[in-house]
Design a protein around this motif. Structure first.
Motif, mmCIF file in Angstrom:
data_model
loop_
_atom_site.group_PDB
_atom_site.id
_atom_site.type_symbol
_atom_site.label_atom_id
_atom_site.label_comp_id
_atom_site.label_asym_id
_atom_site.label_seq_id
_atom_site.Cartn_x
_atom_site.Cartn_y
_atom_site.Cartn_z
ATOM 1 N N ARG A 179 3.154 28.371 -27.947
ATOM 2 C CA ARG A 179 3.295 27.289 -26.838
ATOM 3 C C ARG A 179 2.874 26.014 -27.195
ATOM 4 N NH1 ARG A 179 4.993 26.784 -22.095
ATOM 5 N NH2 ARG A 179 4.558 28.966 -21.188
ATOM 6 N N THR A 180 1.686 25.698 -28.272
ATOM 7 C CA THR A 180 1.480 24.621 -28.855
ATOM 8 C C THR A 180 2.754 23.837 -29.397
ATOM 9 O OG1 THR A 180 -0.764 25.531 -29.106
ATOM 10 C CG2 THR A 180 -0.032 23.526 -30.494
ATOM 11 N N PHE A 181 3.465 24.582 -30.337
ATOM 12 C CA PHE A 181 4.669 24.199 -30.604
ATOM 13 C C PHE A 181 5.598 23.595 -29.896
ATOM 14 C CE2 PHE A 181 9.077 24.796 -31.891
ATOM 15 C CZ PHE A 181 9.279 23.856 -32.896
ATOM 16 N N GLN A 182 5.714 24.241 -28.679
ATOM 17 C CA GLN A 182 6.768 23.999 -27.760
ATOM 18 C C GLN A 182 6.200 22.671 -26.934
ATOM 19 O OE1 GLN A 182 6.100 25.268 -23.941
ATOM 20 N NE2 GLN A 182 8.411 25.378 -23.197
ATOM 21 N N GLU A 183 4.765 22.491 -26.972
ATOM 22 C CA GLU A 183 4.286 21.135 -26.128
ATOM 23 C C GLU A 183 4.329 20.110 -27.174
ATOM 24 O OE1 GLU A 183 0.286 22.759 -25.221
ATOM 25 O OE2 GLU A 183 1.047 23.615 -23.600
ATOM 26 N N ALA A 184 4.132 20.166 -28.420
ATOM 27 C CA ALA A 184 4.571 19.345 -29.216
ATOM 28 C C ALA A 184 5.901 18.637 -29.436
ATOM 29 C CB ALA A 184 3.746 19.657 -30.791
ATOM 30 N N PHE A 185 6.765 19.726 -29.378
ATOM 31 C CA PHE A 185 8.076 19.538 -29.392
ATOM 32 C C PHE A 185 8.504 18.524 -28.226
ATOM 33 C CE2 PHE A 185 12.749 20.638 -28.009
ATOM 34 C CZ PHE A 185 13.275 20.071 -29.273
ATOM 35 N N ALA A 186 8.022 18.843 -26.805
ATOM 36 C CA ALA A 186 8.253 18.167 -25.686
ATOM 37 C C ALA A 186 7.734 16.706 -25.955
ATOM 38 C CB ALA A 186 7.862 18.870 -24.573
ATOM 39 N N ALA A 187 6.472 16.555 -26.390
ATOM 40 C CA ALA A 187 5.697 15.312 -26.580
ATOM 41 C C ALA A 187 6.484 14.426 -27.442
ATOM 42 C CB ALA A 187 4.379 15.719 -27.134
ATOM 43 N N GLY A 188 6.989 14.820 -28.766
ATOM 44 C CA GLY A 188 7.725 14.282 -29.525
ATOM 45 C C GLY A 188 8.893 13.446 -28.927
ATOM 46 N N HIS A 189 9.700 14.711 -28.321
ATOM 47 C CA HIS A 189 10.781 14.135 -27.692
ATOM 48 C C HIS A 189 10.529 12.800 -26.607
ATOM 49 C CE1 HIS A 189 14.118 14.325 -24.367
ATOM 50 N NE2 HIS A 189 14.726 13.925 -25.430
ATOM 51 N N ARG A 190 9.458 13.104 -25.966
ATOM 52 C CA ARG A 190 9.036 11.834 -24.937
ATOM 53 C C ARG A 190 8.706 10.515 -25.792
ATOM 54 N NH1 ARG A 190 6.461 16.321 -22.495
ATOM 55 N NH2 ARG A 190 4.380 15.677 -23.643
ATOM 56 N N GLN A 191 8.063 10.708 -26.985
ATOM 57 C CA GLN A 191 7.771 9.567 -27.707
ATOM 58 C C GLN A 191 8.855 9.040 -28.378
ATOM 59 O OE1 GLN A 191 5.005 11.231 -30.730
ATOM 60 N NE2 GLN A 191 3.271 10.735 -29.418
ATOM 61 N N VAL A 192 9.847 9.597 -28.856
ATOM 62 C CA VAL A 192 11.189 9.026 -29.303
ATOM 63 C C VAL A 192 11.933 8.301 -28.193
ATOM 64 C CG1 VAL A 192 13.672 9.584 -30.246
ATOM 65 C CG2 VAL A 192 11.529 10.594 -31.275
ATOM 66 N N GLY A 193 11.715 8.851 -26.864
ATOM 67 C CA GLY A 193 12.364 8.248 -25.741
ATOM 68 C C GLY A 193 11.775 6.933 -25.645
ATOM 69 N N ASN A 194 10.389 6.865 -25.606
ATOM 70 C CA ASN A 194 9.598 5.714 -25.191
ATOM 71 C C ASN A 194 10.018 4.500 -26.211
ATOM 72 O OD1 ASN A 194 8.503 6.865 -23.067
ATOM 73 N ND2 ASN A 194 6.687 7.736 -24.163
ATOM 74 N N ALA A 195 9.990 5.076 -27.651
ATOM 75 C CA ALA A 195 10.182 4.096 -28.830
ATOM 76 C C ALA A 195 11.513 3.587 -28.369
ATOM 77 C CB ALA A 195 10.019 4.838 -30.088
ATOM 78 N N HIS A 196 12.581 4.212 -28.173
ATOM 79 C CA HIS A 196 13.879 3.958 -27.840
ATOM 80 C C HIS A 196 13.937 2.745 -26.749
ATOM 81 C CE1 HIS A 196 17.612 3.596 -25.744
ATOM 82 N NE2 HIS A 196 18.073 3.395 -27.224
ATOM 83 N N ASP A 197 12.963 2.988 -25.702
ATOM 84 C CA ASP A 197 13.109 2.114 -24.706
ATOM 85 C C ASP A 197 12.313 0.941 -24.867
ATOM 86 O OD1 ASP A 197 14.454 4.065 -23.019
ATOM 87 O OD2 ASP A 197 12.507 4.869 -22.209
ATOM 88 N N GLU A 198 11.192 0.897 -25.870
ATOM 89 C CA GLU A 198 10.633 -0.218 -26.205
ATOM 90 C C GLU A 198 11.355 -1.176 -27.099
ATOM 91 O OE1 GLU A 198 6.776 0.570 -27.801
ATOM 92 O OE2 GLU A 198 6.205 1.851 -26.376
ATOM 93 N N ALA A 199 12.058 -0.261 -28.072
ATOM 94 C CA ALA A 199 12.970 -1.109 -28.840
ATOM 95 C C ALA A 199 14.120 -1.870 -28.151
ATOM 96 C CB ALA A 199 13.541 -0.131 -30.042
ATOM 97 N N ALA A 200 14.683 -1.177 -27.330
ATOM 98 C CA ALA A 200 15.656 -1.706 -26.376
ATOM 99 C C ALA A 200 15.065 -2.932 -25.561
ATOM 100 C CB ALA A 200 16.431 -0.857 -25.482
ATOM 101 N N GLY A 201 13.898 -2.722 -25.128
ATOM 102 C CA GLY A 201 13.259 -4.054 -24.539
ATOM 103 C C GLY A 201 13.158 -5.203 -25.338
ATOM 104 N N VAL A 202 12.608 -5.003 -26.772
ATOM 105 C CA VAL A 202 12.321 -5.922 -27.366
ATOM 106 C C VAL A 202 13.688 -6.485 -27.974
ATOM 107 C CG1 VAL A 202 11.444 -6.538 -30.019
ATOM 108 C CG2 VAL A 202 10.072 -5.211 -28.238
ATOM 109 N N GLY A 203 14.718 -5.667 -28.332
ATOM 110 C CA GLY A 203 16.030 -6.176 -28.644
ATOM 111 C C GLY A 203 16.755 -6.733 -27.831
ATOM 112 N N GLY A 204 16.615 -6.425 -26.360
ATOM 113 C CA GLY A 204 17.045 -6.941 -25.368
ATOM 114 C C GLY A 204 17.009 -8.554 -25.355
ATOM 115 N N GLY A 205 15.898 -8.815 -26.110
ATOM 116 C CA GLY A 205 15.474 -10.058 -25.790
ATOM 117 C C GLY A 205 16.186 -11.169 -26.729
ATOM 118 N N TRP A 206 16.815 -10.846 -27.629
ATOM 119 C CA TRP A 206 17.577 -11.590 -28.441
ATOM 120 C C TRP A 206 18.567 -12.655 -27.664
ATOM 121 C CZ3 TRP A 206 15.518 -11.473 -32.910
ATOM 122 C CH2 TRP A 206 15.260 -10.447 -33.426
#
Length: 112
Positions: free
Chosen positions: A71-98
């Protein structure tokens, strides 16, 4: 913008579903063993059944630890996926400012 940080959501959802199915199967197996153990304790009173139930009790404890780790592994997997999605959104926001000035020169320098 290139989606370098974007993951294949279909694959992630499939993996997440597989993990959930496995956890449910583990819960059913543990419940079945617990029922068998209870039945043996209730209906059989002998030295061999005592040893049998002791071993099943030990197994149940170890299996509960395994379920918790899964269960801990499953929760960490889901959290990791959310973190990658958040990082993408942040990078897109910063990159979109060019666009213009010094940032445009940096962008063109990094992306010839």
């Amino acid at each position: 913008m290139v989606n370098n940080l974007r993951v294949n959501d279909h694959a992630v959802q499939g993996t997440h579903a597989s993990l959930e199915e496995q956890i449910e199967a583990m819960m059913r197996a543990a419940a079945r063993i617990h029922d068998i153990n209870s039945e043996v304790q209730q209906h059989f009173q002998a030295a061999c059944s005592t040893k049998y139930t002791e071993n099943l009790n030990a197994w149940e404890g170890k299996y509960a630890s395994l379920q918790s780790a899964y269960r801990t592994f499953q929760e960490a997997f889901a959290a990791g996926h959310r973190q990658v999605g958040n990082a993408h959104d942040e990078a897109a926001g910063v990159g979109g400012g060019w666009g213009g000035g010094h940032s445009d020169a940096v962008y063109k320098g990094l992306n010839p």
